[in-house]
Design a protein around this motif. Structure first.
Motif, mmCIF file in Angstrom:
data_model
loop_
_atom_site.group_PDB
_atom_site.id
_atom_site.type_symbol
_atom_site.label_atom_id
_atom_site.label_comp_id
_atom_site.label_asym_id
_atom_site.label_seq_id
_atom_site.Cartn_x
_atom_site.Cartn_y
_atom_site.Cartn_z
ATOM 1 N N GLY A 137 -17.071 14.056 -56.591
ATOM 2 C CA GLY A 137 -15.665 14.301 -56.917
ATOM 3 C C GLY A 137 -15.247 13.570 -58.180
ATOM 4 O O GLY A 137 -15.647 12.434 -58.413
ATOM 5 N N LEU A 138 -14.455 14.237 -59.022
ATOM 6 C CA LEU A 138 -13.865 13.607 -60.216
ATOM 7 C C LEU A 138 -12.345 13.788 -60.116
ATOM 8 O O LEU A 138 -11.869 14.817 -59.651
ATOM 9 C CB LEU A 138 -14.354 14.270 -61.517
ATOM 10 N N THR A 139 -11.600 12.802 -60.608
ATOM 11 C CA THR A 139 -10.142 12.811 -60.411
ATOM 12 C C THR A 139 -9.369 13.880 -61.189
ATOM 13 O O THR A 139 -8.173 14.025 -61.016
ATOM 14 C CB THR A 139 -9.533 11.434 -60.741
ATOM 15 N N ALA A 140 -10.047 14.614 -62.069
ATOM 16 C CA ALA A 140 -9.448 15.736 -62.815
ATOM 17 C C ALA A 140 -8.465 15.300 -63.901
ATOM 18 O O ALA A 140 -8.399 14.135 -64.272
ATOM 19 C CB ALA A 140 -8.787 16.743 -61.862
ATOM 20 N N CYS A 141 -7.692 16.294 -64.388
ATOM 21 C CA CYS A 141 -6.781 16.087 -65.518
ATOM 22 C C CYS A 141 -5.505 15.396 -65.056
ATOM 23 O O CYS A 141 -5.442 14.853 -63.960
ATOM 24 C CB CYS A 141 -6.452 17.447 -66.126
ATOM 25 N N LEU A 142 -4.459 15.456 -65.856
ATOM 26 C CA LEU A 142 -3.185 14.828 -65.487
ATOM 27 C C LEU A 142 -2.556 15.484 -64.252
ATOM 28 O O LEU A 142 -1.632 14.955 -63.659
ATOM 29 C CB LEU A 142 -2.190 14.889 -66.661
ATOM 30 N N LYS A 143 -3.093 16.655 -63.870
ATOM 31 C CA LYS A 143 -2.574 17.328 -62.673
ATOM 32 C C LYS A 143 -3.354 16.914 -61.421
ATOM 33 O O LYS A 143 -3.112 17.416 -60.331
ATOM 34 C CB LYS A 143 -2.629 18.848 -62.847
ATOM 35 N N GLY A 144 -4.311 16.005 -61.588
ATOM 36 C CA GLY A 144 -5.022 15.473 -60.432
ATOM 37 C C GLY A 144 -4.077 14.529 -59.692
ATOM 38 O O GLY A 144 -3.138 13.989 -60.286
ATOM 39 N N GLU A 145 -4.322 14.311 -58.411
ATOM 40 C CA GLU A 145 -3.382 13.511 -57.617
ATOM 41 C C GLU A 145 -3.229 12.083 -58.132
ATOM 42 O O GLU A 145 -2.116 11.576 -58.286
ATOM 43 C CB GLU A 145 -3.831 13.487 -56.141
#
Length: 260
Positions: A137-145
């Motif tokens: 899992g990666l935390t993603a962009c600014l839309k990640g939680e």
């Protein structure tokens, strides 16, 4: 031939419909030109491109990493009461590291469409926990939680979410993701992510949210976004990707960007 030591792990192909302008053939060609040993595909909420991507990359001697940028409901995926797509889900990048992970990814994406669909095909943490084996899992962009809560100034909530994800994934399989498209918010969020990585002893990974192959494709990509949102280019208040940094950067460009 010396391989480069950078691999793109957050990348949208043409199968992120009307959102990404990366054709699989062109993408693999560029990865090959940059001597990248591998490349990931993380389309929004779907795996439609998996077979084509796998075959094209393998044929070119590049290791295909099959992933997906999934939508995670803030509570249960069965709860459908948010008033906008923005409130209905956070982003999270999942990468399959083996066959078990790939099967779990298929299960999650399918369930997202069948039982969690609300604005977007959504999963929730309960479902993720049941099917997290073999997934990174990666935390993603600014839309990640986690990034979203940091940028909203809700650090305790960001830490709580981080702790939940850390427990869902196997040890060493959850990464805090740094992105830099020249946005002030990203710079602020990155500082906090680096601190959290130290505090929770979690690894960091640098990605570029790839939506087109070359920098000069930014304008064409903007037109694509207008098609998706049924807007005019001239409209002031429409969805747009800020700047021209969402392209498939070379390893040298990424090293320069994340020199520290």
């Amino acid at each position: 031939m010396k391989h480069s030591d950078f691999v793109h792990l957050h990348l949208h192909t043409e199968y992120s419909l009307l959102d990404s302008a990366c054709r699989i053939g062109d993408l693999v060609q560029k990865a090959q030109k940059c001597k990248m040993p591998a490349v990931a595909m993380t389309d929004h909420g779907n795996l439609y491109g998996a077979v084509e991507f796998y075959k094209t990359a393998s044929h070119a001697g590049i290791k295909p990493i099959i992933g997906c940028e999934v939508y995670v409901a803030p509570g249960s995926r069965l709860e459908k009461k948010a008033s906008s797509a923005r409130d209905a889900a956070f982003h999270l990048v999942l990468l399959a590291k083996d066959e078990t992970g790939y099967k779990n990814l298929i299960k999650l994406v399918t369930e997202g469409h069948l039982s969690g669909f609300y604005y977007k095909p959504r999963i929730d943490k309960e479902l993720l926990a049941a099917h997290s084996k073999g997934l990174i899992g990666l935390t993603a962009c600014l839309k990640g939680e986690i990034p979203a809560k940091i940028s909203d100034g809700q650090l305790p909530l960001a830490k709580a979410a981080l702790d939940e994800y850390r427990q869902i994934f196997a040890k060493g399989d959850f990464y805090l993701e740094l992105q830099d498209h020249g946005l002030a918010t990203q710079h602020e969020v990155n500082k906090v992510l680096v601190q959290l990585a130290k505090e929770f002893k979690l690894p960091l990974v640098a990605t570029n949210d790839v939506h087109y192959i070359e920098r000069e494709h930014a304008e064409a990509h903007d037109v694509l976004i207008c098609l998706q949102t049924q807007s005019q280019l001239a409209e002031e208040k429409r969805m747009r990707y800020p700047g021209d940094q969402f392209f498939l950067k070379t390893p040298a460009e990424m090293h320069e960007l994340f020199a520290e």
